[in-house]
Design a protein around this motif. Sequence first.
Motif, mmCIF file in Angstrom:
data_model
loop_
_atom_site.group_PDB
_atom_site.id
_atom_site.type_symbol
_atom_site.label_atom_id
_atom_site.label_comp_id
_atom_site.label_asym_id
_atom_site.label_seq_id
_atom_site.Cartn_x
_atom_site.Cartn_y
_atom_site.Cartn_z
ATOM 1 N N MET A 134 -6.605 -6.457 -2.114
ATOM 2 C CA MET A 134 -6.365 -6.486 -0.679
ATOM 3 C C MET A 134 -4.978 -5.885 -0.484
ATOM 4 O O MET A 134 -4.223 -5.727 -1.447
ATOM 5 C CB MET A 134 -6.422 -7.922 -0.144
ATOM 6 C CG MET A 134 -7.744 -8.629 -0.405
ATOM 7 S SD MET A 134 -7.735 -10.398 0.055
ATOM 8 C CE MET A 134 -8.058 -10.308 1.815
ATOM 9 N N ASP A 135 -4.629 -5.553 0.731
ATOM 10 C CA ASP A 135 -3.311 -4.954 0.941
ATOM 11 C C ASP A 135 -2.207 -5.985 0.705
ATOM 12 O O ASP A 135 -2.450 -7.197 0.702
ATOM 13 C CB ASP A 135 -3.204 -4.347 2.343
ATOM 14 C CG ASP A 135 -3.236 -5.398 3.431
ATOM 15 O OD1 ASP A 135 -2.179 -5.970 3.723
ATOM 16 O OD2 ASP A 135 -4.322 -5.657 3.972
ATOM 17 N N ALA A 136 -1.004 -5.496 0.499
ATOM 18 C CA ALA A 136 0.114 -6.350 0.102
ATOM 19 C C ALA A 136 0.410 -7.438 1.129
ATOM 20 O O ALA A 136 0.770 -8.564 0.765
ATOM 21 C CB ALA A 136 1.365 -5.499 -0.131
ATOM 22 N N THR A 137 0.240 -7.120 2.414
ATOM 23 C CA THR A 137 0.501 -8.116 3.458
ATOM 24 C C THR A 137 -0.482 -9.282 3.349
ATOM 25 O O THR A 137 -0.100 -10.452 3.464
ATOM 26 C CB THR A 137 0.401 -7.480 4.852
ATOM 27 O OG1 THR A 137 1.319 -6.389 4.942
ATOM 28 C CG2 THR A 137 0.722 -8.489 5.942
ATOM 29 N N ALA A 138 -1.746 -8.975 3.096
ATOM 30 C CA ALA A 138 -2.759 -10.022 2.961
ATOM 31 C C ALA A 138 -2.477 -10.893 1.747
ATOM 32 O O ALA A 138 -2.565 -12.127 1.818
ATOM 33 C CB ALA A 138 -4.149 -9.392 2.858
ATOM 34 N N TYR A 151 -2.114 -1.085 13.045
ATOM 35 C CA TYR A 151 -1.339 -1.096 11.795
ATOM 36 C C TYR A 151 -1.551 -2.383 10.997
ATOM 37 O O TYR A 151 -0.707 -2.759 10.189
ATOM 38 C CB TYR A 151 0.154 -0.888 12.071
ATOM 39 C CG TYR A 151 0.439 0.366 12.862
ATOM 40 C CD1 TYR A 151 0.379 1.625 12.278
ATOM 41 C CD2 TYR A 151 0.749 0.284 14.227
ATOM 42 C CE1 TYR A 151 0.620 2.771 13.031
ATOM 43 C CE2 TYR A 151 0.986 1.423 14.978
ATOM 44 C CZ TYR A 151 0.923 2.668 14.370
ATOM 45 O OH TYR A 151 1.161 3.801 15.105
ATOM 46 N N VAL A 152 -2.657 -3.046 11.224
ATOM 47 C CA VAL A 152 -2.988 -4.258 10.476
ATOM 48 C C VAL A 152 -4.409 -4.086 9.943
ATOM 49 O O VAL A 152 -5.334 -3.803 10.712
ATOM 50 C CB VAL A 152 -2.916 -5.519 11.357
ATOM 51 C CG1 VAL A 152 -3.315 -6.754 10.557
ATOM 52 C CG2 VAL A 152 -1.519 -5.700 11.931
ATOM 53 N N THR A 153 -4.604 -4.260 8.647
ATOM 54 C CA THR A 153 -5.924 -4.075 8.055
ATOM 55 C C THR A 153 -6.827 -5.269 8.317
ATOM 56 O O THR A 153 -6.369 -6.359 8.662
ATOM 57 C CB THR A 153 -5.816 -3.876 6.532
ATOM 58 O OG1 THR A 153 -5.398 -5.113 5.936
ATOM 59 C CG2 THR A 153 -4.820 -2.776 6.179
ATOM 60 N N THR A 154 -8.119 -5.064 8.102
ATOM 61 C CA THR A 154 -9.048 -6.188 8.243
ATOM 62 C C THR A 154 -8.897 -7.172 7.078
ATOM 63 O O THR A 154 -9.305 -8.329 7.207
ATOM 64 C CB THR A 154 -10.506 -5.703 8.349
ATOM 65 O OG1 THR A 154 -10.808 -4.812 7.265
ATOM 66 C CG2 THR A 154 -10.727 -4.985 9.669
#
Length: 258
Positions: free
Chosen positions: A208-212, A150-153
């Motif tokens: 990039m995804d919001a978490t990044a 559940y964590v993107t690169t």
Amino acid sequence: MSENPPVSPPSDLRYRRVILKLSGESLAESGKRGISGAEMSTIARQIKQAHETGCQIAIVNGGGNILRGAQFSGANHAVHEATAHYMGMLATVINSLALQDALEHIGLPTRVMSALPVDRVAEKFIRRRAIRHLEKGRIVILSGGIGSPYVTTDTAAAQRALEVDADVILKATRVDGVYSDDPETNPHAVLYDQLTYQDVMSKNLRVMDATAIALCSEHRKPILVFNFKRDGNIVKAVRGETVGTWIGDPADAQTSRS
């Protein structure tokens, strides 16, 4: 035999240590899956040009050319989504091994490190060891995401950039930077020269995804989004030349672009 001493980057280099974020698709022919020897050779040659500037380079690559964990999302799939994400992490290991051989074929020293334990083919990621490899002039290929599902690169690239004290994340794409819309479907899409982290979030730009993005914003880690398909752009990016779209804190903008 004595250990090789650290190699210091030139003092006038804009970015002395970088994370180069490659998508899995960058290793495949456009619109296809798998790994293309021709595409890998082209990327390896550009990375060699960048390495010859003295910049310390760590690479985080995706695995979407082989498998994306998200393709198994939903209750109707026999493969649990967490399992699928682990499969995706293993795909990044496969890509890393292929990229390692392509780089070493043209004479570059490399190390593959993995967040997943695959010690027959890659070293375990240890922060201090990764930094030591970089200091010795080796290209470090960081695979396996962060070792958790559940964590993107993209988030893995942001995490590793913080851990190894990289100056910038260089996100290689197939377009010239960040646009207001998809330039392939909207000919009037605007290419941004600079953006803040808040711009990316508020405009819902697919960078990039919001978490990044949140992680980079919290720690003021800049991101440069550029077209790696244009020959020479990787070396331009590590030199800090004006290429692509720069994303960062407004206070840093004037000193982060040449």
